[in-house]
Design a protein around this motif. Structure first.
Motif, mmCIF file in Angstrom:
data_model
loop_
_atom_site.group_PDB
_atom_site.id
_atom_site.type_symbol
_atom_site.label_atom_id
_atom_site.label_comp_id
_atom_site.label_asym_id
_atom_site.label_seq_id
_atom_site.Cartn_x
_atom_site.Cartn_y
_atom_site.Cartn_z
ATOM 1 N N LEU A 174 20.672 14.373 -5.097
ATOM 2 C CA LEU A 174 21.071 13.000 -5.409
ATOM 3 C C LEU A 174 22.454 12.649 -4.861
ATOM 4 O O LEU A 174 22.856 11.487 -4.885
ATOM 5 C CB LEU A 174 21.067 12.782 -6.931
ATOM 6 C CG LEU A 174 19.691 12.750 -7.603
ATOM 7 C CD1 LEU A 174 19.842 12.780 -9.113
ATOM 8 C CD2 LEU A 174 18.893 11.539 -7.154
ATOM 9 N N THR A 175 23.177 13.660 -4.398
ATOM 10 C CA THR A 175 24.538 13.427 -3.886
ATOM 11 C C THR A 175 24.624 13.609 -2.381
ATOM 12 O O THR A 175 25.654 14.019 -1.851
ATOM 13 C CB THR A 175 25.536 14.361 -4.589
ATOM 14 O OG1 THR A 175 25.089 15.726 -4.461
ATOM 15 C CG2 THR A 175 25.673 14.014 -6.059
ATOM 16 N N GLY A 176 23.506 13.343 -1.698
ATOM 17 C CA GLY A 176 23.554 13.298 -0.239
ATOM 18 C C GLY A 176 23.041 14.514 0.485
ATOM 19 O O GLY A 176 23.170 14.602 1.705
ATOM 20 N N HIS A 177 22.442 15.487 -0.219
ATOM 21 C CA HIS A 177 21.922 16.690 0.426
ATOM 22 C C HIS A 177 20.392 16.647 0.452
ATOM 23 O O HIS A 177 19.757 16.139 -0.476
ATOM 24 C CB HIS A 177 22.373 17.951 -0.314
ATOM 25 C CG HIS A 177 23.853 18.048 -0.479
ATOM 26 N ND1 HIS A 177 24.511 17.526 -1.573
ATOM 27 C CD2 HIS A 177 24.806 18.598 0.313
ATOM 28 C CE1 HIS A 177 25.817 17.755 -1.451
ATOM 29 N NE2 HIS A 177 26.023 18.400 -0.314
ATOM 30 N N LEU A 178 19.816 17.216 1.507
ATOM 31 C CA LEU A 178 18.371 17.430 1.557
ATOM 32 C C LEU A 178 18.114 18.852 1.082
ATOM 33 O O LEU A 178 18.593 19.817 1.704
ATOM 34 C CB LEU A 178 17.841 17.227 2.976
ATOM 35 C CG LEU A 178 16.331 17.367 3.174
ATOM 36 C CD1 LEU A 178 15.562 16.360 2.322
ATOM 37 C CD2 LEU A 178 15.960 17.206 4.645
ATOM 38 N N GLN A 227 30.446 24.289 0.836
ATOM 39 C CA GLN A 227 30.493 24.612 2.258
ATOM 40 C C GLN A 227 30.103 23.419 3.138
ATOM 41 O O GLN A 227 29.781 23.590 4.304
ATOM 42 C CB GLN A 227 29.545 25.785 2.543
ATOM 43 C CG GLN A 227 29.958 27.100 1.929
ATOM 44 C CD GLN A 227 31.039 27.775 2.745
ATOM 45 O OE1 GLN A 227 30.941 27.874 3.955
ATOM 46 N NE2 GLN A 227 32.092 28.246 2.071
ATOM 47 N N ASP A 228 30.114 22.223 2.571
ATOM 48 C CA ASP A 228 29.787 20.995 3.294
ATOM 49 C C ASP A 228 28.414 21.070 3.966
ATOM 50 O O ASP A 228 28.283 20.818 5.160
ATOM 51 C CB ASP A 228 30.875 20.705 4.336
ATOM 52 C CG ASP A 228 30.667 19.368 5.031
ATOM 53 O OD1 ASP A 228 30.133 18.444 4.377
ATOM 54 O OD2 ASP A 228 30.995 19.259 6.232
ATOM 55 N N PRO A 229 27.355 21.413 3.198
ATOM 56 C CA PRO A 229 26.028 21.500 3.826
ATOM 57 C C PRO A 229 25.365 20.128 3.913
ATOM 58 O O PRO A 229 25.645 19.227 3.113
ATOM 59 C CB PRO A 229 25.264 22.399 2.859
ATOM 60 C CG PRO A 229 25.850 22.079 1.518
ATOM 61 C CD PRO A 229 27.309 21.753 1.764
ATOM 62 N N ASP A 230 24.513 19.972 4.893
ATOM 63 C CA ASP A 230 23.642 18.793 4.973
ATOM 64 C C ASP A 230 22.269 19.118 4.391
ATOM 65 O O ASP A 230 21.643 18.280 3.743
ATOM 66 C CB ASP A 230 23.482 18.341 6.427
ATOM 67 C CG ASP A 230 24.800 17.933 7.043
ATOM 68 O OD1 ASP A 230 25.350 16.917 6.593
ATOM 69 O OD2 ASP A 230 25.284 18.633 7.950
ATOM 70 N N VAL A 231 21.792 20.349 4.668
ATOM 71 C CA VAL A 231 20.473 20.793 4.208
ATOM 72 C C VAL A 231 20.636 22.133 3.509
ATOM 73 O O VAL A 231 21.313 23.033 4.012
ATOM 74 C CB VAL A 231 19.480 20.938 5.386
ATOM 75 C CG1 VAL A 231 18.113 21.390 4.878
ATOM 76 C CG2 VAL A 231 19.357 19.627 6.156
ATOM 77 N N VAL A 232 20.023 22.259 2.332
ATOM 78 C CA VAL A 232 20.088 23.507 1.565
ATOM 79 C C VAL A 232 18.671 23.963 1.237
ATOM 80 O O VAL A 232 17.847 23.165 0.763
ATOM 81 C CB VAL A 232 20.884 23.328 0.256
ATOM 82 C CG1 VAL A 232 20.898 24.634 -0.547
ATOM 83 C CG2 VAL A 232 22.310 22.871 0.544
ATOM 84 N N LEU A 233 18.385 25.237 1.498
ATOM 85 C CA LEU A 233 17.109 25.826 1.106
ATOM 86 C C LEU A 233 17.361 26.803 -0.036
ATOM 87 O O LEU A 233 18.098 27.781 0.131
ATOM 88 C CB LEU A 233 16.461 26.554 2.291
ATOM 89 C CG LEU A 233 15.039 27.101 2.117
ATOM 90 C CD1 LEU A 233 14.374 27.284 3.473
ATOM 91 C CD2 LEU A 233 15.016 28.450 1.387
#
Length: 526
Positions: A367-371, A343-349
């Motif tokens: 490691l692939t660009g997500h926080l 879903q093209d997230p920037d931040v995942v909880l």
């Protein structure tokens, strides 16, 4: 009048026209619950009328001073003449909710007056958002359930326990993490009570052999409260636990969590990392979800896509995509995380990392660009690092991904009204060792108990330990789980405060007692 007057200036003009006093707001001291004892809340709302006591004078709040007949009706109910006072309709409605909410109706009084005969039938209609302030329902069982819920809300309870035993039905509220026993309903009402709760939660009232879970919703005036209902069969019947979630309560901000200022700045910096893994750890009920909600509220949701995976979704957050796992249909944390990454997230909880698969996906996502934010059930920050390795995460991957670990506990806050001074005992000093030296000869405080608190405590606060991953910590993590255990001493030496040290600071500040800190951290022998 065709419509209630809500505008302040229009209400003020109306008061001048009729030569009556005007109030744009009413203080709590003017609200007298004894005046509304014989007035149903729905009647007061429908007519926009409320008897109050302003500076010792019996008055009647109204937005429609021309309706003389209604004023006479309420004067008969109160048993006294009332002086009309004009106020905006919205102000009157808020006063009604505050006044009826503060009434001192108790379950014990209701049970004392309740007829011992078992209620014959339970209505099985669909229940939507019952108003707990209403008292006109015919069924005593319904009234009793509503009263139990209302008392729990007033007590700030997070859970209600209905526990059947051979000769009685025990009811307990959990307040500030501790269970307190309440008045016990008659044993013969047990089935009716459980059935009523099941109806509210849309559960099968005929099914008594299997556990069930459901949701209900009630209102307390203008506030809506979601209730998670869980029932399980036990030897003496069905045990039911209700979790109360106030939908209208605002999620705390990071600044309200009570972190030390230096720790707050360090943790806030982690939220602005471009990628990486941030872990919040602690036992069940330690406030991890509250901290994560506060953290993601700090993020820029306009320029970043923020998504969560939770079990369950406890609070709706604006501008954030929240997904609930459903293990019964195979929608686990790991599977949800795989789909969310598309879903093209920037931040995942990730609400909780429970297994190897979830841990591995979370680390690789970071490691692939997500926080990525997640929680673990470990006792301290170092333990979270070891747990991730135990879940087969390669040390070199974890060392590259991990940005920081926050460990926390919740302790009860001392009541400022009744706390009393005390000195640390020699036994407590011996248990604390070096950490307790700062407490020797210093005035501390312990709980006493008063009408405004529960056993000397009111509310809770957090104690924290933050481990920030720098080059030194990263090197230790790469050494594997055996070396990672050394982080326990490193966090105390290089990272300002451990959980115990932060707890001692809050004891010195008089915010909590030493006994609470020792209990929360599992330090025995004091």
């Amino acid at each position: 009048m065709e419509a209630p007057v809500d505008n302040i200036e229009a209400a003020r003009s109306l008061a001048l026209e009729f030569g009556l006093p005007f109030h744009s707001d009413v203080a709590d001291e003017s609200l007298d619950p004894s005046l509304v004892r014989g007035i149903p809340v729905e009647w007061a709302r429908a007519h926009g009328l409320l008897p109050v006591r302003i500076e010792g004078v019996l008055c009647l709040l109204t937005a429609d001073p021309a309706s003389v007949e209604k004023h006479q009706d309420i004067a008969l109910l109160v048993g006294s003449e009332l002086r009309p006072v004009v106020a905006p309709h919205k102000v009157i409605l808020r006063c009604i909710e505050r006044c009826y909410f503060s009434r001192r109706e108790s379950t014990e009084d209701f049970l004392r007056d309740l007829d011992r005969e078992t209620e014959g039938g339970i209505k099985s209609d669909e229940v939507r958002s019952d108003d707990l302030l209403k008292t006109s329902d015919d069924a005593p069982v319904t009234q009793l359930v509503n009263l139990i819920l209302l008392e729990a809300v007033k007590s700030r309870a997070s859970d209600i326990h209905f526990e059947p035993f051979q000769s009685r039905l025990r009811v307990r509220y959990r307040v500030d993490g501790v269970l307190y026993e309440q008045a016990s309903p008659p044993k013969h009402m047990e089935r009716a009570l459980v059935s009523r709760i099941k109806v509210m939660a849309h559960l099968d009232i005929a099914e008594k052999r299997l556990p069930q879970d459901g949701m209900a919703r009630v209102r307390v005036g203008e506030r809506e409260i979601d209730i998670r209902v869980s029932s399980v069969p036990v030897a003496e019947g069905e045990r039911v636990v209700l979790r109360l979630l106030n939908r209208d309560s605002s999620v705390m901000t990071l600044g309200e969590l009570g972190m030390p200022s230096t720790m707050f700045r360090s943790f806030d910096a982690l939220l602005h990392e471009a990628n990486g893994l941030v872990i919040v750890c602690g036992p069940t009920g330690s406030g991890k979800t509250t901290t994560l909600y506060a953290a993601i509220r700090q993020l820029d949701t306009k320029g970043r896509n923020v998504m969560t995976i939770e079990d369950p979704v406890e609070y709706q957050l604006p501008d954030i995509g929240q997904m609930q796992v459903k293990p019964k249909i195979g929608l686990t944390f790991a599977r949800s995380l795989r789909h969310i990454l598309r879903q093209d997230p920037d931040v995942v909880l990730v609400g909780e990392t429970r297994d190897n698969e979830t841990a591995e996906i979370a680390v690789r996502a970071s490691l692939t660009g997500h926080l990525v934010f997640t929680t673990l059930h470990t006792n301290d920050a170092a333990g979270a690092v070891v747990r991730m390795m135990d879940m087969a995460v390669e040390p070199y991957l974890l060392a590259s991904a991990l940005r920081g670990v926050l460990a926390q506990r919740l302790v009860r806050r001392l009541c400022s009204t009744c706390r009393r001074p005390v000195m640390i005992s020699s036994r407590e000093l011996s248990v604390l060792g070096v950490a307790g030296q700062r407490l020797e000869g210093v005035t501390l405080y312990e709980p006493a108990g008063c009408p405004s608190c529960l056993g000397g405590y009111r509310g809770r606060l957090g104690i924290y330990e933050l481990l920030v991953v720098d080059s030194e910590v990263e090197a230790i993590i790469r050494g594997g789980s055996s070396e990672a255990r050394a982080l326990q001493t490193l966090s105390g030496r290089n990272y300002r405060r451990t959980l115990l040290e932060d707890g001692i600071e809050k004891v010195l500040a008089g915010e909590t007692s030493l006994a609470e800190i020792l209990y929360a951290l599992g330090i025995s022998g004091a």
